[in-house]
Design a protein around this motif. Structure first.
Motif, PDB file in Angstrom:
ATOM      1  N   MET A   1      37.182  47.097  33.804  1.00 61.13           N
ATOM      2  CA  MET A   1      38.132  47.047  34.894  1.00 61.13           C
ATOM      3  C   MET A   1      37.776  45.864  35.799  1.00 61.13           C
ATOM      4  O   MET A   1      36.626  45.734  36.205  1.00 61.13           O
ATOM      5  CB  MET A   1      38.062  48.367  35.651  1.00 61.13           C
ATOM      6  CG  MET A   1      39.175  48.594  36.607  1.00 61.13           C
ATOM      7  SD  MET A   1      40.691  48.857  35.693  1.00 61.13           S
ATOM      8  CE  MET A   1      41.849  48.776  36.987  1.00 61.13           C
ATOM      9  N   PRO A   2      38.733  45.011  36.109  1.00 56.62           N
ATOM     10  CA  PRO A   2      38.415  43.857  36.938  1.00 56.62           C
ATOM     11  C   PRO A   2      38.166  44.253  38.387  1.00 56.62           C
ATOM     12  O   PRO A   2      38.747  45.200  38.910  1.00 56.62           O
ATOM     13  CB  PRO A   2      39.654  42.978  36.822  1.00 56.62           C
ATOM     14  CG  PRO A   2      40.746  43.902  36.496  1.00 56.62           C
ATOM     15  CD  PRO A   2      40.121  45.003  35.694  1.00 56.62           C
ATOM     16  N   GLY A   3      37.313  43.509  39.003  1.00 53.67           N
ATOM     17  CA  GLY A   3      37.032  43.716  40.414  1.00 53.67           C
ATOM     18  C   GLY A   3      36.437  42.442  40.979  1.00 53.67           C
ATOM     19  O   GLY A   3      35.769  41.686  40.266  1.00 53.67           O
ATOM     20  N   ILE A   4      36.691  42.197  42.236  1.00 53.89           N
ATOM     21  CA  ILE A   4      36.163  40.996  42.868  1.00 53.89           C
ATOM     22  C   ILE A   4      35.495  41.375  44.171  1.00 53.89           C
ATOM     23  O   ILE A   4      35.797  42.411  44.762  1.00 53.89           O
ATOM     24  CB  ILE A   4      37.267  39.947  43.128  1.00 53.89           C
ATOM     25  CG1 ILE A   4      38.339  40.506  44.065  1.00 53.89           C
ATOM     26  CG2 ILE A   4      37.878  39.473  41.847  1.00 53.89           C
ATOM     27  CD1 ILE A   4      39.250  39.464  44.626  1.00 53.89           C
ATOM     28  N   LYS A   5      34.587  40.540  44.605  1.00 43.25           N
ATOM     29  CA  LYS A   5      33.956  40.706  45.908  1.00 43.25           C
ATOM     30  C   LYS A   5      34.545  39.646  46.831  1.00 43.25           C
ATOM     31  O   LYS A   5      34.498  38.452  46.524  1.00 43.25           O
ATOM     32  CB  LYS A   5      32.445  40.546  45.808  1.00 43.25           C
ATOM     33  CG  LYS A   5      31.795  41.671  45.030  1.00 43.25           C
ATOM     34  CD  LYS A   5      30.296  41.544  45.030  1.00 43.25           C
ATOM     35  CE  LYS A   5      29.699  42.693  44.236  1.00 43.25           C
ATOM     36  NZ  LYS A   5      28.237  42.606  44.172  1.00 43.25           N
ATOM     37  N   ARG A  17      44.702  36.068  44.645  1.00 42.56           N
ATOM     38  CA  ARG A  17      44.917  35.114  43.568  1.00 42.56           C
ATOM     39  C   ARG A  17      43.795  35.206  42.523  1.00 42.56           C
ATOM     40  O   ARG A  17      44.038  35.187  41.319  1.00 42.56           O
ATOM     41  CB  ARG A  17      45.002  33.699  44.139  1.00 42.56           C
ATOM     42  CG  ARG A  17      45.737  32.746  43.253  1.00 42.56           C
ATOM     43  CD  ARG A  17      46.000  31.396  43.907  1.00 42.56           C
ATOM     44  NE  ARG A  17      46.768  31.498  45.135  1.00 42.56           N
ATOM     45  CZ  ARG A  17      46.385  30.987  46.325  1.00 42.56           C
ATOM     46  NH1 ARG A  17      45.268  30.308  46.422  1.00 42.56           N
ATOM     47  NH2 ARG A  17      47.134  31.132  47.381  1.00 42.56           N
ATOM     48  N   ARG A  18      42.547  35.315  42.994  1.00 41.07           N
ATOM     49  CA  ARG A  18      41.416  35.450  42.075  1.00 41.07           C
ATOM     50  C   ARG A  18      41.512  36.750  41.279  1.00 41.07           C
ATOM     51  O   ARG A  18      41.238  36.788  40.084  1.00 41.07           O
ATOM     52  CB  ARG A  18      40.089  35.439  42.837  1.00 41.07           C
ATOM     53  CG  ARG A  18      39.603  34.068  43.163  1.00 41.07           C
ATOM     54  CD  ARG A  18      38.144  34.005  43.546  1.00 41.07           C
ATOM     55  NE  ARG A  18      37.765  34.973  44.566  1.00 41.07           N
ATOM     56  CZ  ARG A  18      36.694  35.778  44.459  1.00 41.07           C
ATOM     57  NH1 ARG A  18      35.918  35.718  43.415  1.00 41.07           N
ATOM     58  NH2 ARG A  18      36.392  36.617  45.409  1.00 41.07           N
ATOM     59  N   PHE A  19      41.942  37.824  41.941  1.00 40.08           N
ATOM     60  CA  PHE A  19      42.084  39.108  41.267  1.00 40.08           C
ATOM     61  C   PHE A  19      43.164  39.041  40.185  1.00 40.08           C
ATOM     62  O   PHE A  19      42.988  39.555  39.084  1.00 40.08           O
ATOM     63  CB  PHE A  19      42.425  40.203  42.285  1.00 40.08           C
ATOM     64  CG  PHE A  19      42.613  41.551  41.672  1.00 40.08           C
ATOM     65  CD1 PHE A  19      41.523  42.276  41.222  1.00 40.08           C
ATOM     66  CD2 PHE A  19      43.878  42.100  41.544  1.00 40.08           C
ATOM     67  CE1 PHE A  19      41.689  43.521  40.653  1.00 40.08           C
ATOM     68  CE2 PHE A  19      44.056  43.344  40.977  1.00 40.08           C
ATOM     69  CZ  PHE A  19      42.960  44.058  40.530  1.00 40.08           C
ATOM     70  N   LYS A  20      44.278  38.387  40.485  1.00 38.17           N
ATOM     71  CA  LYS A  20      45.353  38.256  39.502  1.00 38.17           C
ATOM     72  C   LYS A  20      44.889  37.449  38.291  1.00 38.17           C
ATOM     73  O   LYS A  20      45.212  37.781  37.149  1.00 38.17           O
ATOM     74  CB  LYS A  20      46.577  37.597  40.131  1.00 38.17           C
ATOM     75  CG  LYS A  20      47.409  38.559  40.940  1.00 38.17           C
ATOM     76  CD  LYS A  20      48.605  37.969  41.622  1.00 38.17           C
ATOM     77  CE  LYS A  20      49.263  36.837  40.959  1.00 38.17           C
ATOM     78  NZ  LYS A  20      50.455  36.334  41.638  1.00 38.17           N
ATOM     79  N   LYS A  21      44.125  36.385  38.530  1.00 37.47           N
ATOM     80  CA  LYS A  21      43.605  35.578  37.428  1.00 37.47           C
ATOM     81  C   LYS A  21      42.695  36.409  36.534  1.00 37.47           C
ATOM     82  O   LYS A  21      42.759  36.331  35.310  1.00 37.47           O
ATOM     83  CB  LYS A  21      42.815  34.378  37.960  1.00 37.47           C
ATOM     84  CG  LYS A  21      43.650  33.176  38.268  1.00 37.47           C
ATOM     85  CD  LYS A  21      42.754  32.020  38.613  1.00 37.47           C
ATOM     86  CE  LYS A  21      43.557  30.810  39.010  1.00 37.47           C
ATOM     87  NZ  LYS A  21      42.701  29.684  39.375  1.00 37.47           N
ATOM     88  N   ARG A  25      43.168  37.299  32.562  1.00 36.14           N
ATOM     89  CA  ARG A  25      42.162  36.985  31.551  1.00 36.14           C
ATOM     90  C   ARG A  25      41.794  38.212  30.727  1.00 36.14           C
ATOM     91  O   ARG A  25      41.483  38.107  29.553  1.00 36.14           O
ATOM     92  CB  ARG A  25      40.893  36.430  32.204  1.00 36.14           C
ATOM     93  CG  ARG A  25      41.038  35.014  32.654  1.00 36.14           C
ATOM     94  CD  ARG A  25      39.702  34.426  33.079  1.00 36.14           C
ATOM     95  NE  ARG A  25      39.925  33.261  33.891  1.00 36.14           N
ATOM     96  CZ  ARG A  25      39.525  33.124  35.145  1.00 36.14           C
ATOM     97  NH1 ARG A  25      38.853  34.087  35.737  1.00 36.14           N
ATOM     98  NH2 ARG A  25      39.774  32.036  35.815  1.00 36.14           N
ATOM     99  N   ASN A  26      41.819  39.380  31.347  1.00 36.21           N
ATOM    100  CA  ASN A  26      41.458  40.611  30.638  1.00 36.21           C
ATOM    101  C   ASN A  26      42.641  41.256  29.929  1.00 36.21           C
ATOM    102  O   ASN A  26      42.493  42.324  29.346  1.00 36.21           O
ATOM    103  CB  ASN A  26      40.838  41.621  31.608  1.00 36.21           C
ATOM    104  CG  ASN A  26      39.490  41.161  32.113  1.00 36.21           C
ATOM    105  OD1 ASN A  26      38.811  40.400  31.465  1.00 36.21           O
ATOM    106  ND2 ASN A  26      39.117  41.626  33.277  1.00 36.21           N
ATOM    107  N   LEU A  27      43.814  40.639  29.988  1.00 39.53           N
ATOM    108  CA  LEU A  27      45.032  41.113  29.319  1.00 39.53           C
ATOM    109  C   LEU A  27      45.413  42.538  29.718  1.00 39.53           C
ATOM    110  O   LEU A  27      45.901  43.317  28.903  1.00 39.53           O
ATOM    111  CB  LEU A  27      44.883  41.022  27.799  1.00 39.53           C
ATOM    112  CG  LEU A  27      44.626  39.640  27.222  1.00 39.53           C
ATOM    113  CD1 LEU A  27      44.353  39.730  25.745  1.00 39.53           C
ATOM    114  CD2 LEU A  27      45.813  38.733  27.481  1.00 39.53           C
ATOM    115  N   ILE A  28      45.221  42.878  30.975  1.00 41.18           N
ATOM    116  CA  ILE A  28      45.514  44.229  31.439  1.00 41.18           C
ATOM    117  C   ILE A  28      47.006  44.482  31.466  1.00 41.18           C
ATOM    118  O   ILE A  28      47.489  45.522  31.008  1.00 41.18           O
ATOM    119  CB  ILE A  28      44.890  44.460  32.827  1.00 41.18           C
ATOM    120  CG1 ILE A  28      43.379  44.500  32.683  1.00 41.18           C
ATOM    121  CG2 ILE A  28      45.409  45.730  33.459  1.00 41.18           C
ATOM    122  CD1 ILE A  28      42.635  44.599  33.953  1.00 41.18           C
TER     123      ILE A  28
END
Length: 70
Positions: A1-5, A17-21, A25-28
């Motif tokens: 699962m993607p997550g950003i700090k 924007r970083r979260f969407k990228k 990339r993970n093809l969610i």
């Protein structure tokens, strides 16, 4: 699962924007669209046959194109 700090100096738009990228990339999104409806095994096999045929025809086309240069 993607997550950003989120950094202290980073705005919401930049973090989003970083979260969407990362999601791209993970093809969610594409995976959830594919899993939206139940797909029987016969449909999956049918798609696999079609994609295999397209792949073979593409290779054949590229091979013929390469041979014509020689």
């Amino acid at each position: 699962m993607p997550g950003i700090k989120v950094k202290d100096s980073e705005s919401f738009d930049e973090a989003y924007r970083r979260f969407k990228k990362q999601c791209d990339r993970n093809l969610i999104v594409t995976e959830t669209r594919a899993r939206r409806f139940f797909e029987p095994m016969t449909e999956k096999r049918k798609k696999q046959k079609i994609s295999a045929r397209k792949k073979m025809l593409k290779r054949l086309y590229m091979l013929r194109r390469y041979e014509s240069r020689l």
